[in-house]
Design a protein around this motif. Structure first.
Motif, PDB file in Angstrom:
ATOM      1  N   LEU A 137       0.866  -1.270  -0.037  1.00 12.52           N
ATOM      2  CA  LEU A 137      -0.039   0.022   0.012  1.00 12.52           C
ATOM      3  C   LEU A 137       0.912   1.209  -0.122  1.00 12.52           C
ATOM      4  O   LEU A 137       1.487   1.603   0.885  1.00 12.52           O
ATOM      5  CB  LEU A 137      -0.909   0.123   1.484  1.00 12.52           C
ATOM      6  N   ASN A 138       0.764   1.974  -1.173  1.00 14.13           N
ATOM      7  CA  ASN A 138       1.879   3.068  -1.408  1.00 14.13           C
ATOM      8  C   ASN A 138       1.545   4.035  -2.496  1.00 14.13           C
ATOM      9  O   ASN A 138       0.549   3.619  -3.106  1.00 14.13           O
ATOM     10  CB  ASN A 138       3.351   2.481  -1.639  1.00 14.13           C
ATOM     11  N   PRO A 158      -4.856   8.166  -1.047  1.00 10.05           N
ATOM     12  CA  PRO A 158      -5.591   8.578   0.249  1.00 10.05           C
ATOM     13  C   PRO A 158      -6.668   8.153   0.547  1.00 10.05           C
ATOM     14  O   PRO A 158      -7.060   7.739   1.771  1.00 10.05           O
ATOM     15  CB  PRO A 158      -5.788  10.026  -0.194  1.00 10.05           C
ATOM     16  N   ARG A 159      -7.579   7.451  -0.424  1.00 11.77           N
ATOM     17  CA  ARG A 159      -8.740   6.747  -0.017  1.00 11.77           C
ATOM     18  C   ARG A 159      -8.512   5.471   0.628  1.00 11.77           C
ATOM     19  O   ARG A 159      -9.384   5.159   1.749  1.00 11.77           O
ATOM     20  CB  ARG A 159      -9.658   6.503  -1.200  1.00 11.77           C
ATOM     21  N   PHE A 160      -7.608   4.752   0.169  1.00 10.73           N
ATOM     22  CA  PHE A 160      -7.232   3.391   0.660  1.00 10.73           C
ATOM     23  C   PHE A 160      -6.392   3.516   2.090  1.00 10.73           C
ATOM     24  O   PHE A 160      -6.636   2.771   2.903  1.00 10.73           O
ATOM     25  CB  PHE A 160      -6.323   2.499  -0.046  1.00 10.73           C
ATOM     26  N   ALA A 161      -5.790   4.482   2.255  1.00 15.30           N
ATOM     27  CA  ALA A 161      -5.035   4.957   3.444  1.00 15.30           C
ATOM     28  C   ALA A 161      -5.670   5.471   4.414  1.00 15.30           C
ATOM     29  O   ALA A 161      -5.097   5.765   5.715  1.00 15.30           O
ATOM     30  CB  ALA A 161      -3.807   5.692   3.079  1.00 15.30           C
ATOM     31  N   ALA A 189       5.543  10.551   3.104  1.00 15.09           N
ATOM     32  CA  ALA A 189       5.188  11.908   3.614  1.00 15.09           C
ATOM     33  C   ALA A 189       3.764  11.822   3.802  1.00 15.09           C
ATOM     34  O   ALA A 189       3.399  12.601   4.625  1.00 15.09           O
ATOM     35  CB  ALA A 189       5.677  12.882   2.527  1.00 15.09           C
ATOM     36  N   TRP A 190       2.863  11.275   3.188  1.00 20.34           N
ATOM     37  CA  TRP A 190       1.576  11.233   3.275  1.00 20.34           C
ATOM     38  C   TRP A 190       1.360  10.778   4.872  1.00 20.34           C
ATOM     39  O   TRP A 190       0.558  11.182   5.574  1.00 20.34           O
ATOM     40  CB  TRP A 190       0.873  10.652   2.426  1.00 20.34           C
ATOM     41  N   LEU A 191       1.934   9.721   4.963  1.00 23.89           N
ATOM     42  CA  LEU A 191       1.546   8.826   6.113  1.00 23.89           C
ATOM     43  C   LEU A 191       2.348   9.740   7.488  1.00 23.89           C
ATOM     44  O   LEU A 191       1.503   9.798   8.564  1.00 23.89           O
ATOM     45  CB  LEU A 191       2.484   7.363   6.218  1.00 23.89           C
ATOM     46  N   LEU A 192       3.354  10.137   7.223  1.00 28.02           N
ATOM     47  CA  LEU A 192       3.868  11.193   8.345  1.00 28.02           C
ATOM     48  C   LEU A 192       3.103  12.599   8.493  1.00 28.02           C
ATOM     49  O   LEU A 192       3.284  13.062   9.733  1.00 28.02           O
ATOM     50  CB  LEU A 192       5.448  11.355   8.399  1.00 28.02           C
ATOM     51  N   HIS A 194      -0.408  12.718   7.741  1.00 27.50           N
ATOM     52  CA  HIS A 194      -1.905  12.287   8.532  1.00 27.50           C
ATOM     53  C   HIS A 194      -2.077  11.479   9.638  1.00 27.50           C
ATOM     54  O   HIS A 194      -3.048  11.465   9.916  1.00 27.50           O
ATOM     55  CB  HIS A 194      -2.412  11.677   7.116  1.00 27.50           C
ATOM     56  N   ALA A 195      -0.980  10.656   9.835  1.00 26.05           N
ATOM     57  CA  ALA A 195      -1.082   9.626  11.216  1.00 26.05           C
ATOM     58  C   ALA A 195       0.056  10.147  12.452  1.00 26.05           C
ATOM     59  O   ALA A 195       0.978  11.016  11.699  1.00 26.05           O
ATOM     60  CB  ALA A 195      -0.719   8.451  10.614  1.00 26.05           C
ATOM     61  N   GLN A 196      -0.013   9.830  13.345  1.00 26.20           N
ATOM     62  CA  GLN A 196       0.630  10.225  14.534  1.00 26.20           C
ATOM     63  C   GLN A 196       1.632   8.932  14.692  1.00 26.20           C
ATOM     64  O   GLN A 196       1.353   7.956  15.220  1.00 26.20           O
ATOM     65  CB  GLN A 196       0.086  10.535  15.603  1.00 26.20           C
ATOM     66  N   VAL A 197       2.867   9.283  14.105  1.00 28.84           N
ATOM     67  CA  VAL A 197       3.825   7.852  13.916  1.00 28.84           C
ATOM     68  C   VAL A 197       4.900   8.306  14.970  1.00 28.84           C
ATOM     69  O   VAL A 197       5.580   9.326  14.925  1.00 28.84           O
ATOM     70  CB  VAL A 197       4.408   7.789  12.521  1.00 28.84           C
ATOM     71  N   ASP A 198       5.251   7.253  16.074  1.00 31.29           N
ATOM     72  CA  ASP A 198       6.244   7.296  16.793  1.00 31.29           C
ATOM     73  C   ASP A 198       7.577   7.030  16.208  1.00 31.29           C
ATOM     74  O   ASP A 198       8.593   7.619  16.411  1.00 31.29           O
ATOM     75  CB  ASP A 198       6.121   6.446  18.164  1.00 31.29           C
TER      76      ASP A 198
END
Length: 241
Positions: A137-138, A158-161, A189-192, A194-198
């Motif tokens: 998923l990318n 963005p819809r799948f994620a 970049a989208w993940l970091l 839109h999500a709160q990633v440790d």
């Protein structure tokens, strides 16, 4: 809670909890000795050869369960072709499917996100911690593809994620593929953003671990959770909630 993480190569990781172990997308690299007193969960995001190796069905372990992505169909014919025993404990996950398992350390909730390539990504909640393994998923924006194809990816990813939007992820494993050239960074970049990633480990970087440092240079505002691209066999000691 202490846990241990071993990078196996490409997109393969072994995450060892005090009460169980999780093996993700292992197809290459040497597995460390497995503790046979703990249940083993084997996650396979999809059927591509760099994520799925039928050797998983020959693992010498007395208590193993397999969680297979939507495109890996455990029909009798496929099980025979893969060398899997008919009595193997297999969970076939649908795109956008959910699964709840009871493990010695408590319940595990599995969310399967549809992939922009094949199969699924895994979003896992266990003992108060959330772990994300992207599989493929990318945001696959490729040089040489048509403008229409890349535009459709900009809509689909963005819809799948979307289930990751606003989620707190204790651990994440996400593609950072230099073959995408100037678009290598879109998915991470989208993940970091839109999500709160440790903590996030790059994967699917082929033989170019320097891509993680490139991401840091290109995105200094997002790079804090990003780990260096690991080497096969590298082990990490983790402290989780």
């Amino acid at each position: 809670m202490k846990a241990h993480l071993t990078y196996l190569g490409h997109s393969g990781f072994l995450l060892e909890w005090p009460e169980c172990a999780w093996l993700f997308d292992w197809w290459t690299g040497e597995l460390p000795p497995l503790d046979k007193t703990k249940p083993l969960l084997v996650f396979v995001s999809h059927r591509h050869h760099d994520h799925f190796n039928p050797a998983i069905f020959a693992l010498d372990h007395p208590d193993v369960q397999y969680l297979l992505g939507s495109d890996l169909r455990p029909t009798p014919r496929n099980l025979s072709r893969w060398g899997a025993a008919p009595e193997a404990k297999i969970h076939h996950l649908r795109r956008r499917g959910n699964l709840d398992l009871t493990l010695p350390g408590g319940p595990l909730h599995v969310e399967a996100l549809p992939s922009t390539d094949e199969g699924v990504a895994f979003l896992l909640t266990y003992q108060g911690a959330t772990v994300y393994h992207a599989g493929d998923l990318n945001w696959w924006d490729w040089p040489g593809e048509s403008e229409e194809w890349n535009r459709s990816m900009a809509l689909h990813f963005p819809r799948f994620a979307a289930p990751l939007e606003g989620r707190h992820l204790d651990l994440a494993f996400a593609p950072l593929d230099p073959r995408q050239e100037g678009s290598y960074d879109l998915g991470l970049a989208w993940l970091l953003t839109h999500a709160q990633v440790d903590r996030v480990w790059p994967m699917h970087f082929w033989d170019h671990p320097e891509v993680a440092e490139q991401f840091r240079r290109d995105h200094p505002d997002l790079a804090a959770p990003l780990e260096d691209a690991p080497s096969p066999g590298q082990r990490f000691d983790l402290e989780l909630p």
